[in-house]
Design an enzyme around this catalytic site. Structure first.
Site, PDB file in Angstrom:
ATOM      1  CG  HIS A   1       3.407 -30.059 -90.653  1.00 52.57           C
ATOM      2  ND1 HIS A   1       2.813 -31.300 -90.599  1.00 52.57           N
ATOM      3  CD2 HIS A   1       2.509 -29.189 -90.149  1.00 52.57           C
ATOM      4  CE1 HIS A   1       1.597 -31.172 -90.100  1.00 52.57           C
ATOM      5  NE2 HIS A   1       1.389 -29.902 -89.815  1.00 52.57           N
TER       6      HIS A   1
ATOM      7  CE  LYS B   1      -2.325 -30.566 -91.580  1.00 57.97           C
ATOM      8  NZ  LYS B   1      -2.331 -31.499 -90.463  1.00 57.97           N
TER       9      LYS B   1
ATOM     10  CD  GLU C   1       1.066 -28.293 -85.947  1.00 54.33           C
ATOM     11  OE1 GLU C   1       0.133 -27.538 -86.211  1.00 54.33           O
ATOM     12  OE2 GLU C   1       1.421 -29.207 -86.695  1.00 54.33           O
TER      13      GLU C   1
HETATM   14  O1  G3P Z   1      -0.279 -27.545 -89.509  1.00 59.72           O
HETATM   15  C1  G3P Z   1      -1.402 -27.524 -88.696  1.00 59.72           C
HETATM   16  C2  G3P Z   1      -1.885 -28.866 -88.398  1.00 59.72           C
HETATM   17  O2  G3P Z   1      -0.957 -29.886 -88.349  1.00 59.72           O
HETATM   18  C3  G3P Z   1      -2.886 -28.925 -87.301  1.00 59.72           C
HETATM   19  O3  G3P Z   1      -3.890 -29.683 -87.848  1.00 59.72           O
HETATM   20  O4  G3P Z   1      -6.188 -30.279 -88.267  1.00 59.72           O
HETATM   21  O5  G3P Z   1      -5.260 -30.436 -85.973  1.00 59.72           O
HETATM   22  O6  G3P Z   1      -5.679 -28.182 -86.979  1.00 59.72           O
HETATM   23  P1  G3P Z   1      -5.349 -29.648 -87.214  1.00 59.72           P
END
Ligand code: G3P
Length: 221
Positions: A91, A9, A139
């Protein structure tokens, strides 16, 4: 071989040279374990990270503008020329309209770039799998950066996604991400059927990047 993709990020720890150090740590840890490690650094550092770290590098997204008179756009040809092997796309923090994805994914394949398409639901994941990316990643947006792993909080979502995506005949890798913090979170994810994980804050914010990647990637061997 399982896959771990580390999305940097724009966390301050990895702006500039920090991204190179993180990518080296990811490469060393994943090579050691025999796991596929990929780093998606902040876009302005793409070329630097690719040339200085030896890690496999993805862009965090690409633009869908075409041609050379495209001021400010991150065009696929520039991502390729920077030394990246692929890109994340769609994303939750950089959504792309479906009609655009349908045209862009084949363009990326033609350019020789791998694609990891992110989805928020199992239905979306199965639809995106039909576009033929290398990876599909599920996600749930509400768990991103929460420290509460998708594999613990929403195991049914991960299982449903694996089923729906495989039902569509998809032969690529299925990843899950959001809130993954510990090796046990990854173990649970693997037991739900995924081929790897997409992570960000747990690695970037760790005091020792290499040990965190080793912990997360252990069950992906
Ligand atoms: O692209 C991976 C991300 O969105 C996940 O973030 O910080 O929850 O591992 P995090």
């Amino acid at each position: 071989m399982g896959t771990i993709i580390v999305n940097c990020k724009n966390y301050p720890e990895v702006l500039g040279a920090g991204a190179v150090r993180l990518a080296r740590a990811v490469k060393m840890a994943s090579d050691e374990l025999g796991v596929a490690g990929v780093v998606a650094p902040p876009t302005p550092t793409l070329s630097l990270v690719a040339s200085e770290s030896g890690a496999k590098v993805y862009s965090q997204s690409v633009g869908w503008e075409e041609g050379e008179k495209t001021t400010g756009a991150v065009v696929p040809a520039a991502v390729m020329a920077a030394g990246a092997s692929g890109t994340l796309l769609n994303h939750s923090e950089a959504r792309v309209p479906r009609g655009v994805l349908a045209k862009l994914v084949p363009r990326l394949a033609e350019a020789g770039l791998e694609v990891c398409l992110c989805a928020q639901t199992s239905v979306e994941a199965a639809e995106l799998a039909l576009l033929g990316p290398e990876f599909v990643a599920i996600e749930p947006p509400e768990l991103i950066g929460s420290g509460v792993a998708v594999s613990r909080a929403r195991p049914e979502l991960v299982e449903e996604t694996v089923k729906a995506v495989r039902r569509s005949g998809f032969k690529g890798g299925i990843l899950c991400g959001a809130g993954i913090v510990t090796g046990e979170d990854v173990e649970r994810a693997v037991s739900l059927g995924v081929d790897g994980v997409l992570v960000a804050s747990s690695v970037v914010k760790a005091r020792d990047w290499g040990s965190k990647v080793r912990e997360l990637a252990r069950s992906l061997r």
